[in-house]
Design a protein around this motif. Structure first.
Motif, PDB file in Angstrom:
ATOM      1  N   GLY A  79      -4.105  -5.259   7.173  1.00  0.00           N
ATOM      2  CA  GLY A  79      -2.819  -4.587   7.250  1.00  0.00           C
ATOM      3  C   GLY A  79      -2.246  -4.524   8.656  1.00  0.00           C
ATOM      4  O   GLY A  79      -1.158  -4.004   8.849  1.00  0.00           O
ATOM      5  N   TYR A  80      -2.969  -5.070   9.624  1.00  0.00           N
ATOM      6  CA  TYR A  80      -2.531  -4.994  11.023  1.00  0.00           C
ATOM      7  C   TYR A  80      -2.576  -6.369  11.680  1.00  0.00           C
ATOM      8  O   TYR A  80      -3.373  -7.223  11.304  1.00  0.00           O
ATOM      9  N   THR A 103      -0.799  -3.497  15.415  1.00  0.00           N
ATOM     10  CA  THR A 103       0.492  -3.077  14.884  1.00  0.00           C
ATOM     11  C   THR A 103       0.479  -3.290  13.372  1.00  0.00           C
ATOM     12  O   THR A 103      -0.004  -4.317  12.888  1.00  0.00           O
ATOM     13  N   LYS A 104       1.026  -2.300  12.654  1.00  0.00           N
ATOM     14  CA  LYS A 104       1.116  -2.438  11.200  1.00  0.00           C
ATOM     15  C   LYS A 104       1.954  -3.663  10.850  1.00  0.00           C
ATOM     16  O   LYS A 104       2.988  -3.910  11.460  1.00  0.00           O
ATOM     17  N   ARG A 105       1.491  -4.411   9.864  1.00  0.00           N
ATOM     18  CA  ARG A 105       2.251  -5.566   9.390  1.00  0.00           C
ATOM     19  C   ARG A 105       3.554  -5.086   8.749  1.00  0.00           C
ATOM     20  O   ARG A 105       3.565  -4.110   8.012  1.00  0.00           O
ATOM     21  N   GLN A 133       8.469  -5.122   3.977  1.00  0.00           N
ATOM     22  CA  GLN A 133       7.824  -3.818   3.813  1.00  0.00           C
ATOM     23  C   GLN A 133       6.712  -3.676   4.852  1.00  0.00           C
ATOM     24  O   GLN A 133       6.059  -4.636   5.219  1.00  0.00           O
ATOM     25  N   THR A 134       6.492  -2.445   5.305  1.00  0.00           N
ATOM     26  CA  THR A 134       5.486  -2.157   6.329  1.00  0.00           C
ATOM     27  C   THR A 134       4.239  -1.568   5.692  1.00  0.00           C
ATOM     28  O   THR A 134       4.324  -0.702   4.814  1.00  0.00           O
ATOM     29  N   TYR A 135       3.103  -2.036   6.152  1.00  0.00           N
ATOM     30  CA  TYR A 135       1.803  -1.569   5.674  1.00  0.00           C
ATOM     31  C   TYR A 135       1.741  -0.041   5.693  1.00  0.00           C
ATOM     32  O   TYR A 135       2.119   0.594   6.677  1.00  0.00           O
ATOM     33  N   GLN A 168       0.287  -2.030   0.427  1.00  0.00           N
ATOM     34  CA  GLN A 168      -0.978  -2.611   0.862  1.00  0.00           C
ATOM     35  C   GLN A 168      -0.735  -4.077   1.215  1.00  0.00           C
ATOM     36  O   GLN A 168       0.374  -4.573   1.075  1.00  0.00           O
ATOM     37  N   VAL A 169      -1.777  -4.765   1.634  1.00  0.00           N
ATOM     38  CA  VAL A 169      -1.639  -6.174   1.990  1.00  0.00           C
ATOM     39  C   VAL A 169      -1.268  -7.004   0.763  1.00  0.00           C
ATOM     40  O   VAL A 169      -0.523  -7.974   0.858  1.00  0.00           O
TER      41      VAL A 169
END
Length: 180
Positions: A79-80, A103-105, A133-135, A168-169
């Protein structure tokens, strides 16, 4: 005093000349040997970018020699993304640290599947994928247009997935069902 000229990062000096010596008119030399310290260490940290929030257990590494430059490889944290795959530190007598920042994806997505009558593959009437969308962000019911693929003669869609979902991923699915 064997440590009068001891360089930084070196152990206490060891006299190399047989002692005692008899002082002569010339040639009065006492040799002192200094060896690099090999008892130093460094610590690797894995922080969320802009914080000191740890995303992975720190890694202490001992038995390091003064002046060497060990290289570490970043841990993969789901996720990062990481700021650098490898980093190094030149060992000193002070604090030696390697810090990876994560960093969050923000390239993730969720999918909304629309079904009529029952949630089977032959009853799938449409799919919408929402990107960027962000993790670990959440998606609430208000983000889902339940009538995007509403068939003629059917009621408004009803969300079948428990919301909100946390991005989530993978596996970010929301199901909507239409009934006659």
């Amino acid at each position: 005093n064997v440590d009068t000229y001891k360089p930084t990062g070196y152990k206490s000096g060891v006299i190399q000349t047989s002692m005692p010596i008899t002082i002569q008119v010339s040639g009065n030399i006492i040799n002192v040997l200094y060896e690099k310290r090999t008892d130093l260490s460094y610590t690797v940290y894995y922080y969320e970018a802009g914080t000191t929030t740890s995303l992975h257990t720190s890694k202490p590494v001992s038995g390091q020699t003064y002046g060497t430059t060990p290289v570490e490889t970043a841990e993969v944290i789901s996720g990062y993304t990481v700021d650098s795959i490898t980093k190094s530190v030149t060992i000193t007598e002070g604090t030696n640290e390697i810090i990876f920042y994560y960093t969050k994806r923000a390239d993730l997505s969720y999918t909304v599947n629309y079904y009529k009558d029952s949630m089977t593959s032959e009853n799938l009437v449409g799919t919408t994928t929402v990107g960027s969308q962000t993790y670990l962000d959440t998606v609430n019911a208000s983000a889902v247009n339940v009538d995007t693929y509403k068939p003629t003669g059917y009621k408004s869609g009803v969300i079948q997935t428990s919301l909100p979902i946390t991005i989530q991923v993978s596996g970010n699915i929301i199901n909507v069902l239409y009934e006659k």
